[in-house]
Design a protein around this motif. Structure first.
Motif, PDB file in Angstrom:
ATOM      1  N   ASP A  98      46.438  36.693  28.172  1.00 38.55           N
ATOM      2  CA  ASP A  98      45.496  36.034  29.070  1.00 38.55           C
ATOM      3  C   ASP A  98      44.608  37.131  29.652  1.00 38.55           C
ATOM      4  O   ASP A  98      45.112  38.008  30.360  1.00 38.55           O
ATOM      5  N   LEU A  99      43.328  37.080  29.324  1.00 35.35           N
ATOM      6  CA  LEU A  99      42.381  38.088  29.789  1.00 35.35           C
ATOM      7  C   LEU A  99      41.457  37.514  30.865  1.00 35.35           C
ATOM      8  O   LEU A  99      40.933  36.414  30.712  1.00 35.35           O
ATOM      9  N   ARG A 100      41.271  38.313  31.903  1.00 28.76           N
ATOM     10  CA  ARG A 100      40.371  37.920  32.993  1.00 28.76           C
ATOM     11  C   ARG A 100      39.026  38.611  32.763  1.00 28.76           C
ATOM     12  O   ARG A 100      38.971  39.838  32.629  1.00 28.76           O
ATOM     13  N   ASP A 101      37.944  37.834  32.730  1.00 27.09           N
ATOM     14  CA  ASP A 101      36.624  38.426  32.527  1.00 27.09           C
ATOM     15  C   ASP A 101      36.046  38.870  33.861  1.00 27.09           C
ATOM     16  O   ASP A 101      36.644  38.627  34.912  1.00 27.09           O
ATOM     17  N   PRO A 102      34.880  39.521  33.866  1.00 27.81           N
ATOM     18  CA  PRO A 102      34.318  40.042  35.112  1.00 27.81           C
ATOM     19  C   PRO A 102      34.020  38.973  36.167  1.00 27.81           C
ATOM     20  O   PRO A 102      33.915  39.295  37.360  1.00 27.81           O
ATOM     21  N   VAL A 106      39.771  33.229  33.293  1.00 29.59           N
ATOM     22  CA  VAL A 106      40.865  33.680  32.430  1.00 29.59           C
ATOM     23  C   VAL A 106      40.921  32.819  31.171  1.00 29.59           C
ATOM     24  O   VAL A 106      40.922  31.591  31.254  1.00 29.59           O
ATOM     25  N   ASN A 107      40.971  33.481  30.028  1.00 28.81           N
ATOM     26  CA  ASN A 107      41.122  32.791  28.751  1.00 28.81           C
ATOM     27  C   ASN A 107      42.214  33.463  27.927  1.00 28.81           C
ATOM     28  O   ASN A 107      42.545  34.637  28.161  1.00 28.81           O
ATOM     29  N   ASN A 108      42.741  32.714  26.975  1.00 30.49           N
ATOM     30  CA  ASN A 108      43.824  33.217  26.134  1.00 30.49           C
ATOM     31  C   ASN A 108      43.285  33.711  24.791  1.00 30.49           C
ATOM     32  O   ASN A 108      42.414  33.074  24.193  1.00 30.49           O
ATOM     33  N   TYR A 109      43.811  34.857  24.342  1.00 28.13           N
ATOM     34  CA  TYR A 109      43.342  35.463  23.095  1.00 28.13           C
ATOM     35  C   TYR A 109      44.534  35.876  22.228  1.00 28.13           C
ATOM     36  O   TYR A 109      45.614  36.211  22.735  1.00 28.13           O
ATOM     37  N   TRP A 110      44.265  35.904  20.905  1.00 31.17           N
ATOM     38  CA  TRP A 110      45.247  36.376  19.933  1.00 31.17           C
ATOM     39  C   TRP A 110      44.693  37.595  19.198  1.00 31.17           C
ATOM     40  O   TRP A 110      43.498  37.668  18.922  1.00 31.17           O
TER      41      TRP A 110
END
Length: 120
Positions: A98-102, A106-110
């Motif tokens: 789960d990455l938080r952008d500036p 928050v979105n999930n990535y593989w």
């Protein structure tokens, strides 16, 4: 487009060790929670280990005591140290985060996956 870049897979004999790395391609994104999954041929993808934002860890029973997940917030990288490897650990290993952008979203990535092969 931000990506999770994996490295560290390969071929190792049973009893050996490998360390997988998962790095965020864009430093403006930060890692909340992250995990490693694996998928062996003919099997479903399964969770191997997770680490939360505050560093709490969860492991699959099959890897407890052998694998260690960790994170380096300064380098925006998650690691999976794998010791005492067994042939049944052979699989493609995927990083998930789960990455938080500036903006705070928050979105999930593989990641793209990295092959780990353990010979007997």
């Amino acid at each position: 487009q931000v990506q999770l870049v994996e490295s560290g897979g390969g071929l190792v004999q049973a009893g050996g060790s490998l360390r997988l790395s998962c790095a965020v391609s864009w430093s403006m994104f930060s890692i909340n929670a992250a995990g490693w999954y694996r998928q062996a041929p003919g099997k479903q993808r399964e969770l191997v280990a997770q680490v939360t934002f505050i560093g709490r860890t969860i492991y699959a029973d099959s890897v407890k005591g052998r694998f260690t997940i960790s994170r380096d917030n300064a380098d925006n990288t998650v690691y999976l140290q794998m010791n005492s490897l067994k042939p049944e650990d052979t699989a493609v290993y995927y990083c998930n985060a789960d990455l938080r952008d500036p903006t705070g979203l928050v979105n999930n990535y593989w990641g793209q996956g990295t092959q780990v092969t353990v010979s007997s």
